[in-house]
Each structure stands twice: as C-alpha cells, then as structure tokens.
Write a protein that holds these residues in place. Structure first.
Motif, short mmCIF file in Angstrom:
data_model
loop_
_atom_site.label_atom_id
_atom_site.label_comp_id
_atom_site.label_asym_id
_atom_site.label_seq_id
_atom_site.Cartn_x
_atom_site.Cartn_y
_atom_site.Cartn_z
N ALA A 1 12.90 -6.43 5.66
CA ALA A 1 12.38 -6.25 7.02
C ALA A 1 13.51 -5.90 7.99
O ALA A 1 13.33 -5.08 8.91
CB ALA A 1 11.66 -7.51 7.48
N LYS B 1 12.35 -10.55 1.26
CA LYS B 1 11.41 -9.92 2.20
C LYS B 1 12.03 -9.84 3.60
O LYS B 1 11.86 -8.84 4.31
CB LYS B 1 10.10 -10.71 2.24
CG LYS B 1 9.24 -10.57 1.00
CD LYS B 1 7.95 -11.37 1.13
CE LYS B 1 7.06 -11.19 -0.08
NZ LYS B 1 5.82 -12.00 0.01
N LYS B 2 12.73 -10.89 4.00
CA LYS B 2 13.36 -10.88 5.32
C LYS B 2 14.46 -9.82 5.40
O LYS B 2 14.60 -9.13 6.42
CB LYS B 2 13.96 -12.26 5.62
CG LYS B 2 12.95 -13.37 5.79
CD LYS B 2 13.65 -14.70 6.01
CE LYS B 2 12.66 -15.85 6.06
NZ LYS B 2 13.34 -17.15 6.26
N ALA C 1 11.11 -14.89 -0.47
CA ALA C 1 10.97 -14.87 0.99
C ALA C 1 12.24 -14.32 1.64
O ALA C 1 12.16 -13.55 2.61
CB ALA C 1 10.69 -16.27 1.51
N SER D 1 11.40 -2.81 -1.89
CA SER D 1 10.35 -3.81 -2.03
C SER D 1 10.86 -4.93 -2.92
O SER D 1 11.79 -4.74 -3.73
CB SER D 1 9.08 -3.21 -2.64
OG SER D 1 9.31 -2.86 -4.00
N VAL D 2 10.27 -6.09 -2.79
CA VAL D 2 10.64 -7.22 -3.64
C VAL D 2 10.38 -6.85 -5.10
O VAL D 2 11.19 -7.16 -5.99
CB VAL D 2 9.85 -8.48 -3.25
CG1 VAL D 2 10.06 -9.59 -4.27
CG2 VAL D 2 10.26 -8.94 -1.86
#
Length: 294
Positions: free
Chosen positions: A199, A195-196, A192, A167-168
């Motif tokens: 993912a 997060k990418k 951001a 997680s961030v």
C-alpha cells in the motif's frame, strides 16, 4: 517486451534481497527500545559529536544499512532507528505511511531528549526524512535525502508499471517469501505487514508545494540509474532553490545535489566513501572555493 520482463525480474530480485534483511533482526544486538506511538521502537546509538539520525530503507534494518553508520559515527553521535514492522521493531495495528513514520521519528526525538538533529535517510528513510522536515521543521537541522522522490510521478516508468503487479500472493509464491512466512512468529502478521508495504508503494506523495516551502538545507543524493528519473531529481533540486549559476557574486543555495555515476538504486547505499565525501562537507556547511575566490 523481453527487456521489460528482465527489468521487472531485477526489481523482484531486489525486493527479495531487501526483505531478506529482516532475518538479521533475529541476531543479538546492543540496542535499546523506547515506547512511542503505541510501539516499542528499537534504536542504536554510536559515536560522539553532533546528533545525526539515520533512517533505513524499506524492508531493511540497521544492520543492512552497512558500513555507512559506523563511518558516520566517527564524527557524529548517530541515532539509528528501526521503523514499524522492521528489524527489531514489531508491527502494530496501523497503516505504514511516510507521515506516520515521520511522526514516529519526531516522537522518538522527544523520548530520548533530542531537540534538533541532522537527518540522513535512504530510500523509504529518505522519504520519511522529507516528511519529518515538512511536518517538524524545528526538529531538523540539515537533511540528507538519498534515492527519493517527492511525487509518485517521479518514479522510472518501469517501476511505475511494476507497482500494480505487487501482491502478497506474488511474494508468497516465491520460495524465499514462502519460507519466511512459515518461520514468522505470527504468519498472519507477516501477510498484514506485506499488505501495508505494498500500500505504501501506491501512496501518491504529491509533496511539491511542501518541498518548495522547506527552509532547511537539503542534500539530495541519487544514482544516475536510480528509481527516480533524473528529470524528477533535478526538479526537486530546483524546488529547493538549486540549479542556479555560481561565480556571479552571489552565494550558492544551501541545498545541494549529488549524482553518483553508474549507480542503481540499491548501489547508492554501498558506496560509502563517496557518500561520506558528499555528506560531511554538507553537514559542516563547507563549500568548495571557486577559481576567483580567495
């Protein structure tokens, strides 16, 4: 339980060291930029010979690929790229997926006039190389895919267990990431980007049929303690036509498998002499002579 905690700690340490490589992007370079797919992609060209595209791993860049690039440049014209959000290439408003990154490599080849090339990718770069060969087989001559899987199910269980914990907040709770976040030109952009990348770790891949359909020669390189299981790596080799017996009068499959002993995921890219010993004969199409061959 203690062993599992230690293993996860090592994985976190790897991520810290890998993401630390992004700091090197601030150093001066002699590369160029090319506009493709809405981004200004950074790349460097070195050496002479047949073209060879080199694709770095996640959170890495050209510099942190180490000595393999200059050694490959002794016999090839090497095109080393930096992916979306990595190194000198800024992030853009788009998911980071293996397919998107492969499309970027294809667009890069069109932009610089490379009709076809050999490709060497490590880790994330190897996954992108696979997708490039799947999506644009006419652009790839031979592929070297180091430390890869073709399905999320192929990762080692301890790594699969670690992915949901990413997680961030976990990253930014660590001093290094917190400091990098502060120094980043666009702190929100750094979040951001993380997060990418998280993912991307959840992408199922599930490319079995695509890999099986590949017609180009592929050299799979892995450590015997890599992030993918040995069983998965062997399955991938068999999908490419490998795993048959030689010395029976038939030519060997064009694809090859090389396993590095006592080698973890992060140690693969540092064993340059061994990598070159695997890569160069493969790119030349050279096969060792058997005992009964002239």
């Amino acid at each position: 339980m203690l062993t599992k905690k230690i293993s996860i700690s090592k994985l976190v340490a790897f991520l810290i060291l890998a993401i630390a490589s992004s700091l090197f992007s601030q150093q001066e370079s002699n590369g160029k930029y090319v506009d493709i797919n809405g981004m200004n992609m950074y790349y460097e060209v070195s050496g002479e010979g047949d073209p060879l595209i080199v694709l770095h791993g996640a959170h890495m860049n050209i510099m942190t690929m180490g000595k393999i690039i200059p050694m490959l440049a002794e016999t090839h014209e090497v095109y080393a790229l930096e992916f979306q959000g990595h190194g000198h290439t800024a992030d853009i408003d788009r998911p980071i997926t293996y397919q998107n990154l492969a499309d970027d490599v294809a667009a890069f080849m069109d932009a610089v006039g490379l009709e076809k090339a050999d490709v060497f990718g490590y880790s994330m770069g190897g996954e992108v190389g696979l997708q490039l060969a799947i999506r644009y087989p006419e652009k790839v001559n031979r592929l070297i895919a180091a430390s890869v899987a073709y399905d999320l199910e192929g990762w080692q269980p301890v790594y699969s267990e670690f992915i949901p914990q990413m997680s961030v907040e976990m990253f930014l709770a660590m001093p290094f990431f917190a400091e990098t976040h502060k120094q980043f030109a666009n702190p929100d952009g750094y979040v951001a980007f993380l997060k990418k990348m998280i993912a991307l770790e959840h992408e199922p891949m599930a490319w079995e049929e695509d890999v099986k359909a590949l017609k180009i020669p592929v050299l799979i390189i892995a450590g015997d303690a890599d992030v993918a299981t040995l069983e998965h790596i062997i399955d991938m080799f068999r999908l490419l036509g490998g795993g048959v017996m030689g010395d029976m009068g038939n030519p060997l499959p064009e694809s090859r498998l090389a396993i590095m002993p006592a080698t973890s995921h992060t140690a693969v890219i540092n064993q340059v002499d061994l990598l070159i010993a695997f890569i160069e004969p493969f790119l030349k199409g050279e096969t060792p002579k058997g005992f009964f061959e002239n």
